[in-house]
Design a protein around this motif. Structure first.
Motif, PDB file in Angstrom:
ATOM      1  N   MET A 160      -7.420  -8.284 -10.772  1.00 33.99           N
ATOM      2  CA  MET A 160      -7.573  -8.292  -8.879  1.00 33.99           C
ATOM      3  C   MET A 160      -8.581  -7.186  -8.491  1.00 33.99           C
ATOM      4  O   MET A 160      -9.223  -7.338  -7.754  1.00 33.99           O
ATOM      5  N   LEU A 161      -7.280  -6.089  -8.664  1.00 33.19           N
ATOM      6  CA  LEU A 161      -7.525  -4.626  -8.021  1.00 33.19           C
ATOM      7  C   LEU A 161      -9.090  -4.198  -9.198  1.00 33.19           C
ATOM      8  O   LEU A 161     -10.089  -3.619  -8.575  1.00 33.19           O
ATOM      9  N   GLY A 211       4.227  -3.760  -3.933  1.00 32.89           N
ATOM     10  CA  GLY A 211       3.502  -3.669  -4.926  1.00 32.89           C
ATOM     11  C   GLY A 211       4.010  -3.468  -6.018  1.00 32.89           C
ATOM     12  O   GLY A 211       4.823  -2.012  -5.895  1.00 32.89           O
ATOM     13  N   ILE A 244      -7.523  -3.713  -0.220  1.00 31.77           N
ATOM     14  CA  ILE A 244      -6.446  -4.512  -0.043  1.00 31.77           C
ATOM     15  C   ILE A 244      -6.464  -5.995   0.758  1.00 31.77           C
ATOM     16  O   ILE A 244      -6.417  -7.237   0.261  1.00 31.77           O
ATOM     17  N   GLU A 245      -7.913  -6.194   1.065  1.00 31.18           N
ATOM     18  CA  GLU A 245      -8.673  -6.672   1.267  1.00 31.18           C
ATOM     19  C   GLU A 245      -9.330  -8.062   0.523  1.00 31.18           C
ATOM     20  O   GLU A 245      -9.379  -8.670   0.278  1.00 31.18           O
ATOM     21  N   GLN A 246      -9.399  -6.622  -0.358  1.00 23.48           N
ATOM     22  CA  GLN A 246     -10.662  -7.626  -1.458  1.00 23.48           C
ATOM     23  C   GLN A 246     -10.181  -7.922  -3.105  1.00 23.48           C
ATOM     24  O   GLN A 246     -10.673  -8.290  -3.559  1.00 23.48           O
ATOM     25  N   GLY A 247      -8.996  -6.936  -3.305  1.00 23.22           N
ATOM     26  CA  GLY A 247      -8.159  -6.767  -4.542  1.00 23.22           C
ATOM     27  C   GLY A 247      -6.769  -7.440  -4.566  1.00 23.22           C
ATOM     28  O   GLY A 247      -5.904  -7.445  -5.808  1.00 23.22           O
ATOM     29  N   GLY A 248      -6.049  -7.338  -3.615  1.00 22.98           N
ATOM     30  CA  GLY A 248      -4.939  -7.330  -3.272  1.00 22.98           C
ATOM     31  C   GLY A 248      -3.771  -6.818  -3.377  1.00 22.98           C
ATOM     32  O   GLY A 248      -2.747  -6.905  -3.770  1.00 22.98           O
ATOM     33  N   ASP A 255      -0.631  -4.671  -2.631  1.00 19.52           N
ATOM     34  CA  ASP A 255       0.216  -5.117  -1.896  1.00 19.52           C
ATOM     35  C   ASP A 255       0.410  -3.263  -1.674  1.00 19.52           C
ATOM     36  O   ASP A 255       1.630  -2.859  -2.901  1.00 19.52           O
TER      37      ASP A 255
END
Length: 143
Positions: free
Chosen positions: A133-134, A58, A48-52, A54
């Motif tokens: 991003m993940l 999501g 959640i914090e580093q890879g976005g 949701d």
């Protein structure tokens, strides 16, 4: 079971967690099933914090398809612990996380485990490639 007890230097990221009163079992230590909750919390907080990631809306979600844990020393409430996190395998739609539970300021793990996420389309439950991003966030944890 690992050949030796994992140490802090084996991990790329650490998630602090405080044990809770109800984590203890009748034997006075954290019950074995609670370690899986610690692992899930550490991984999902990172994603959640580093890879976005949701988790609510999501299009892609991660399903746990395999998990295991080895225990070396007990922990109990009240205790501040840290979950070490690294990625052992990063595939197209799946990832194997490798985790360890450390007491604050201790170098050797109390437990070490792993689990595999397969990323799927929320609507169809069909595997999909891990989104950019993940994947980037996971790549930073590869050993």
């Amino acid at each position: 079971m690992p050949d030796s007890t994992p140490v802090r230097d084996d991990y790329r990221h650490f998630q602090p967690i405080t044990t809770r009163w109800h984590d203890n079992d009748a034997y006075g230590h954290v019950n074995n099933v609670t370690y899986y909750s610690f692992f899930d919390t550490a991984v999902n907080t990172y994603l959640i914090e580093q890879g976005g990631l949701d988790i609510h809306d999501g299009e892609v979600v991660g399903f746990v398809v395999s998990s295991a844990c080895d225990y070396f020393a007990s922990i109990a409430f009240p205790e501040c612990i840290e979950i070490g996190l690294r990625v052992g395998k990063l595939g197209n739609s799946s990832v194997q996380y490798e985790l360890a539970v450390f007491k604050a300021d201790e170098q050797e793990a109390c437990a070490a485990g792993r689990f595999v996420h397969v990323f799927v389309d929320r609507a169809s439950n069909q595997p999909v490639p891990i989104p950019g991003m993940l994947r980037e966030a996971m790549q930073r944890l590869v050993v």
